[in-house]
Every structure is written in C-alpha cells, then in structure tokens.
Design a protein around this motif. Structure first.
Motif, PDB file in Angstrom:
ATOM      1  N   SER A  92       0.834  -1.206   0.000  1.00  0.00           N
ATOM      2  CA  SER A  92       0.000   0.000   0.000  1.00  0.00           C
ATOM      3  C   SER A  92       0.866   1.252   0.000  1.00  0.00           C
ATOM      4  O   SER A  92       0.607   2.209  -0.739  1.00  0.00           O
ATOM      5  CB  SER A  92      -0.929  -0.021   1.210  1.00  0.00           C
ATOM      6  N   LEU A  93       1.897   1.255   0.820  1.00  0.00           N
ATOM      7  CA  LEU A  93       2.796   2.410   0.881  1.00  0.00           C
ATOM      8  C   LEU A  93       3.561   2.589  -0.431  1.00  0.00           C
ATOM      9  O   LEU A  93       3.802   3.717  -0.865  1.00  0.00           O
ATOM     10  CB  LEU A  93       3.764   2.263   2.051  1.00  0.00           C
ATOM     11  N   GLU A  94       3.939   1.484  -1.062  1.00  0.00           N
ATOM     12  CA  GLU A  94       4.628   1.589  -2.350  1.00  0.00           C
ATOM     13  C   GLU A  94       3.721   2.199  -3.409  1.00  0.00           C
ATOM     14  O   GLU A  94       4.172   3.013  -4.226  1.00  0.00           O
ATOM     15  CB  GLU A  94       5.118   0.216  -2.799  1.00  0.00           C
ATOM     16  N   GLU A  95       2.440   1.839  -3.394  1.00  0.00           N
ATOM     17  CA  GLU A  95       1.487   2.431  -4.337  1.00  0.00           C
ATOM     18  C   GLU A  95       1.346   3.929  -4.093  1.00  0.00           C
ATOM     19  O   GLU A  95       1.315   4.722  -5.037  1.00  0.00           O
ATOM     20  CB  GLU A  95       0.130   1.748  -4.216  1.00  0.00           C
ATOM     21  N   GLU A  96       1.246   4.316  -2.827  1.00  0.00           N
ATOM     22  CA  GLU A  96       1.157   5.741  -2.503  1.00  0.00           C
ATOM     23  C   GLU A  96       2.414   6.473  -2.926  1.00  0.00           C
ATOM     24  O   GLU A  96       2.342   7.600  -3.425  1.00  0.00           O
ATOM     25  CB  GLU A  96       0.907   5.932  -1.009  1.00  0.00           C
ATOM     26  N   ALA A  97       3.569   5.851  -2.725  1.00  0.00           N
ATOM     27  CA  ALA A  97       4.832   6.476  -3.127  1.00  0.00           C
ATOM     28  C   ALA A  97       4.868   6.713  -4.632  1.00  0.00           C
ATOM     29  O   ALA A  97       5.283   7.777  -5.090  1.00  0.00           O
ATOM     30  CB  ALA A  97       6.008   5.608  -2.692  1.00  0.00           C
ATOM     31  N   LYS A  98       4.402   5.733  -5.406  1.00  0.00           N
ATOM     32  CA  LYS A  98       4.356   5.898  -6.863  1.00  0.00           C
ATOM     33  C   LYS A  98       3.422   7.042  -7.252  1.00  0.00           C
ATOM     34  O   LYS A  98       3.727   7.820  -8.159  1.00  0.00           O
ATOM     35  CB  LYS A  98       3.902   4.599  -7.529  1.00  0.00           C
ATOM     36  N   PHE A  99       2.297   7.151  -6.550  1.00  0.00           N
ATOM     37  CA  PHE A  99       1.354   8.240  -6.808  1.00  0.00           C
ATOM     38  C   PHE A  99       2.032   9.589  -6.596  1.00  0.00           C
ATOM     39  O   PHE A  99       1.940  10.487  -7.443  1.00  0.00           O
ATOM     40  CB  PHE A  99       0.127   8.098  -5.897  1.00  0.00           C
ATOM     41  N   TYR A 100       2.739   9.736  -5.476  1.00  0.00           N
ATOM     42  CA  TYR A 100       3.395  11.011  -5.183  1.00  0.00           C
ATOM     43  C   TYR A 100       4.569  11.271  -6.117  1.00  0.00           C
ATOM     44  O   TYR A 100       4.855  12.418  -6.455  1.00  0.00           O
ATOM     45  CB  TYR A 100       3.826  11.068  -3.717  1.00  0.00           C
ATOM     46  N   GLU A 101       5.254  10.222  -6.549  1.00  0.00           N
ATOM     47  CA  GLU A 101       6.321  10.413  -7.520  1.00  0.00           C
ATOM     48  C   GLU A 101       5.759  10.937  -8.837  1.00  0.00           C
ATOM     49  O   GLU A 101       6.358  11.808  -9.465  1.00  0.00           O
ATOM     50  CB  GLU A 101       7.072   9.105  -7.744  1.00  0.00           C
ATOM     51  N   ARG A 102       4.598  10.407  -9.246  1.00  0.00           N
ATOM     52  CA  ARG A 102       3.957  10.918 -10.477  1.00  0.00           C
ATOM     53  C   ARG A 102       3.564  12.380 -10.302  1.00  0.00           C
ATOM     54  O   ARG A 102       3.730  13.187 -11.221  1.00  0.00           O
ATOM     55  CB  ARG A 102       2.739  10.070 -10.835  1.00  0.00           C
ATOM     56  N   LEU A 103       3.039  12.736  -9.125  1.00  0.00           N
ATOM     57  CA  LEU A 103       2.690  14.140  -8.874  1.00  0.00           C
ATOM     58  C   LEU A 103       3.928  15.024  -8.945  1.00  0.00           C
ATOM     59  O   LEU A 103       3.874  16.122  -9.505  1.00  0.00           O
ATOM     60  CB  LEU A 103       2.019  14.298  -7.512  1.00  0.00           C
ATOM     61  N   ALA A 104       5.026  14.546  -8.375  1.00  0.00           N
ATOM     62  CA  ALA A 104       6.268  15.334  -8.413  1.00  0.00           C
ATOM     63  C   ALA A 104       6.759  15.500  -9.846  1.00  0.00           C
ATOM     64  O   ALA A 104       7.179  16.595 -10.239  1.00  0.00           O
ATOM     65  CB  ALA A 104       7.335  14.659  -7.551  1.00  0.00           C
ATOM     66  N   ILE A 105       6.677  14.444 -10.631  1.00  0.00           N
ATOM     67  CA  ILE A 105       7.108  14.521 -12.029  1.00  0.00           C
ATOM     68  C   ILE A 105       6.210  15.474 -12.807  1.00  0.00           C
ATOM     69  O   ILE A 105       6.694  16.299 -13.594  1.00  0.00           O
ATOM     70  CB  ILE A 105       7.119  13.111 -12.666  1.00  0.00           C
TER      71      ILE A 105
END
Length: 117
Positions: A92-105
């Motif tokens: 779950s945390l890895e999915e959230e991290a990917k979401f925030y990485e996409r937002l940062a990009i």
C-alpha cells in the motif's frame, strides 16, 4: 505570496504528521496546492513536497518489508498472518509512493513549461 505557499506546505506537513487526515482530504488539499501554485518557486516547492512524501512512503514500505521478514517464533498461522499484514502495508505504501512520484514529475513538467514561457 511565496511565504503563504511555504507556510501552507509547512502546515500541511505538520498536519499530516500529527493528525490522521483521510486520504480524500489529503488529495483535495494537494489538488488545491497544485492549482494554486503560479510562480516557479511555488511549483518547485510543491514538486519537492511531493517527492519528499514519496521518499518517506518508500522508506516506510522498506521498513514494513523488513519487519515482515523477521521471525518472532510464534505459532505458524499467527506468524504468517503477521507477515501477510506487514507485506500488505508495504504494498500500500509503495502504491502511494508511486502516486506522489507521479505528482512530483507532473509538477516538474509544469515547472519546465512555465520556465520556457
């Protein structure tokens, strides 16, 4: 204006670490921050904020994976259930991290567009 955004970011960081906001509330606040950012400094601050969240979530996921790999010598069914729970938290945390990485990009892309204009 710059100080308002920075204080908003600081307030959000403190609020998210102190209280447990629902993910819907977090998403609404993040959406408002993203749409409210106009200058390059604001967009850079938001991009950095999202990247920091992604990094923190990735570190938490790694910690849960490490915990899941430990043996505490319990009964087999209880031990497996505990490991499964920690693996699920990590995913779950890895999915959230990917979401925030996409937002940062995405924020970085907007920053480049703004800089080119």
């Amino acid at each position: 204006m710059k100080t308002k955004i920075l204080s908003l970011l600081l307030g959000l960081f403190l609020a998210s670490s102190i209280s447990a906001m629902s993910s819907d509330e977090e998403r609404l606040i993040e959406k408002a921050m993203t749409k409210g950012a106009v200058t390059t400094e604001q967009k850079h601050a938001i991009s950095q904020y999202f990247q920091n969240i992604a990094n923190r979530k990735t570190m938490e996921a790694k910690r849960y994976k490490e915990i899941a790999s430990l043996n505490y010598g319990g009964k087999a069914l209880q031990e497996e259930a505990r490991k499964r729970e920690y693996r699920k938290l990590a995913e779950s945390l890895e999915e959230e991290a990917k979401f925030y990485e996409r937002l940062a990009i995405d924020s970085q892309k907007e920053l480049k567009v703004l800089a080119s204009n």
